[in-house]
Scaffold this motif. Structure first.
Motif, PDB file in Angstrom:
ATOM      1  N   VAL A  27       0.842  -1.199   0.000  1.00 46.04           N
ATOM      2  CA  VAL A  27       0.000   0.000   0.000  1.00 46.04           C
ATOM      3  C   VAL A  27       0.877   1.248   0.000  1.00 46.04           C
ATOM      4  CG1 VAL A  27      -1.621   1.365   1.391  1.00 46.04           C
ATOM      5  CG2 VAL A  27      -2.023  -1.063   1.042  1.00 46.04           C
ATOM      6  N   ALA A  55      -3.067   1.346  -6.727  1.00 46.06           N
ATOM      7  CA  ALA A  55      -3.112   1.783  -5.335  1.00 46.06           C
ATOM      8  C   ALA A  55      -4.444   1.414  -4.691  1.00 46.06           C
ATOM      9  CB  ALA A  55      -2.878   3.293  -5.252  1.00 46.06           C
ATOM     10  N   LEU A 115       1.847   6.454  -6.993  1.00 40.13           N
ATOM     11  CA  LEU A 115       0.750   7.270  -7.505  1.00 40.13           C
ATOM     12  C   LEU A 115       1.042   8.751  -7.306  1.00 40.13           C
ATOM     13  CD1 LEU A 115      -2.088   7.706  -8.642  1.00 40.13           C
ATOM     14  CD2 LEU A 115      -2.973   7.348  -6.329  1.00 40.13           C
ATOM     15  N   SER A 119      -4.514  -2.315  -3.948  1.00 42.78           N
ATOM     16  CA  SER A 119      -3.681  -2.696  -2.805  1.00 42.78           C
ATOM     17  C   SER A 119      -4.362  -2.325  -1.486  1.00 42.78           C
ATOM     18  CB  SER A 119      -2.291  -2.078  -2.910  1.00 42.78           C
ATOM     19  OG  SER A 119      -2.351  -0.682  -2.823  1.00 42.78           O
ATOM     20  N   THR A 121       2.594   1.614  -3.517  1.00 46.18           N
ATOM     21  CA  THR A 121       1.697   2.033  -4.592  1.00 46.18           C
ATOM     22  C   THR A 121       1.206   3.461  -4.395  1.00 46.18           C
ATOM     23  OG1 THR A 121      -0.174   0.966  -3.476  1.00 46.18           O
ATOM     24  CG2 THR A 121       0.941  -0.296  -5.211  1.00 46.18           C
ATOM     25  N   GLU A 122       0.981   3.856  -3.136  1.00 46.96           N
ATOM     26  CA  GLU A 122       0.557   5.234  -2.868  1.00 46.96           C
ATOM     27  C   GLU A 122       1.664   6.227  -3.232  1.00 46.96           C
ATOM     28  OE1 GLU A 122      -2.329   6.670  -1.873  1.00 46.96           O
ATOM     29  OE2 GLU A 122      -3.335   4.727  -1.944  1.00 46.96           O
TER      30      GLU A 122
END
Length: 103
Positions: free
Chosen positions: A45, A77, A52, A80, A48-49
């Protein structure tokens, strides 16, 4: 990135097999424990955040050539976060069921 998987639960021969002098560091057969899987989901998480956020920054500053990478990063994101939420919900359901077991 390492693939996440869950090892199926094996039955115990007897209740005495639980903690029979062995300290279990990882899951059964040397596989990942639930803690390892949960930590990996949290790290996923976070990764991916941050990806992004980086993609959005590149898009807003005009440094990105293909704009389709931003929605793809957003979807990744979101997935996840949904996976982490599902893991948490299943862990809470399992905990609740264990608490309900009467001795």
């Amino acid at each position: 990135m390492e693939q996440m998987f869950i090892i199926p639960i094996r039955s115990l021969d007897s209740i005495g097999d639980i903690g029979a002098g062995k300290k279990v560091v990882s899951g059964q057969n040397g596989g990942p424990s639930f803690q390892d899987i949960f930590k990996e989901a949290v790290e996923n998480v976070n990764t991916t955040e941050s990806d992004l956020t980086r993609q959005q920054y590149l898009l807003s500053t005009g440094q990105i050539d293909d704009a389709h990478t931003v929605p793809a990063a957003a979807a990744k994101a979101q997935l996840s976060v949904e996976l982490l939420t599902a893991l948490r919900n299943k862990a809470l359901e399992a905990y609740t069921e264990i608490i309900r077991i009467s001795i």
